[in-house]
Design a protein around this motif. Sequence first.
Motif, mmCIF file in Angstrom:
data_model
loop_
_atom_site.group_PDB
_atom_site.id
_atom_site.type_symbol
_atom_site.label_atom_id
_atom_site.label_comp_id
_atom_site.label_asym_id
_atom_site.label_seq_id
_atom_site.Cartn_x
_atom_site.Cartn_y
_atom_site.Cartn_z
ATOM 1 N N PRO A 58 0.781 -1.185 -0.052
ATOM 2 C CA PRO A 58 0.025 0.019 0.090
ATOM 3 C C PRO A 58 1.124 1.345 0.074
ATOM 4 O O PRO A 58 1.819 1.422 0.846
ATOM 5 N N GLU A 59 0.621 2.174 -0.897
ATOM 6 C CA GLU A 59 1.200 3.448 -0.974
ATOM 7 C C GLU A 59 0.491 4.411 -0.458
ATOM 8 O O GLU A 59 -0.661 4.433 -0.757
ATOM 9 N N PRO A 60 0.844 5.335 0.214
ATOM 10 C CA PRO A 60 0.297 6.493 0.665
ATOM 11 C C PRO A 60 -0.315 7.530 -0.551
ATOM 12 O O PRO A 60 0.436 7.690 -1.526
ATOM 13 N N SER A 61 -1.504 7.823 -0.466
ATOM 14 C CA SER A 61 -1.921 8.479 -1.507
ATOM 15 C C SER A 61 -1.665 10.045 -1.372
ATOM 16 O O SER A 61 -1.797 10.843 -2.219
ATOM 17 N N GLY A 62 -1.500 10.480 -0.383
ATOM 18 C CA GLY A 62 -1.343 11.905 -0.114
ATOM 19 C C GLY A 62 0.055 12.133 0.628
ATOM 20 O O GLY A 62 0.859 11.421 1.082
ATOM 21 N N ALA A 63 0.121 13.500 0.850
ATOM 22 C CA ALA A 63 1.533 13.929 1.670
ATOM 23 C C ALA A 63 1.163 13.345 3.244
ATOM 24 O O ALA A 63 -0.106 13.532 3.666
#
Length: 122
Positions: free
Chosen positions: A110-115
């Motif tokens: 899972p990659e973070p979608s935002g900062a």
Amino acid sequence: MKTIEVLLHTEGFAARAELSTLAERKAAKLFRHAGWLERLRVNIVRETLRGSEPRFAVIAVLERAGADAVIHATAAHPEIALGEAFDKLERIVAARTDARLHARRHPVSPEPSGALPKACVS
């Protein structure tokens, strides 16, 4: 091993024993490689247009979890049309099996979608 359920129906001609044996043998190959398949319904129709040679159309419905796969093939002989339909079914089963194996062997992290929020240090 799961039992193979192949329903063969013919319209416009009588089904020969060789035709049903061919369908069961090819279905056994499909079911051997994919245990998630449930049932295969094969309908062979003799189509004769005016002034032409008879053609045979095969409509195969592969019942599985999720959306069913529907295949259509036509040829001058029922055995050839049945073989073409099973070739198409094998490609569908192989593509789904390859996609499932790839997803299992290469999970996506899972990659973070935002900062990310900044940590407050007091």
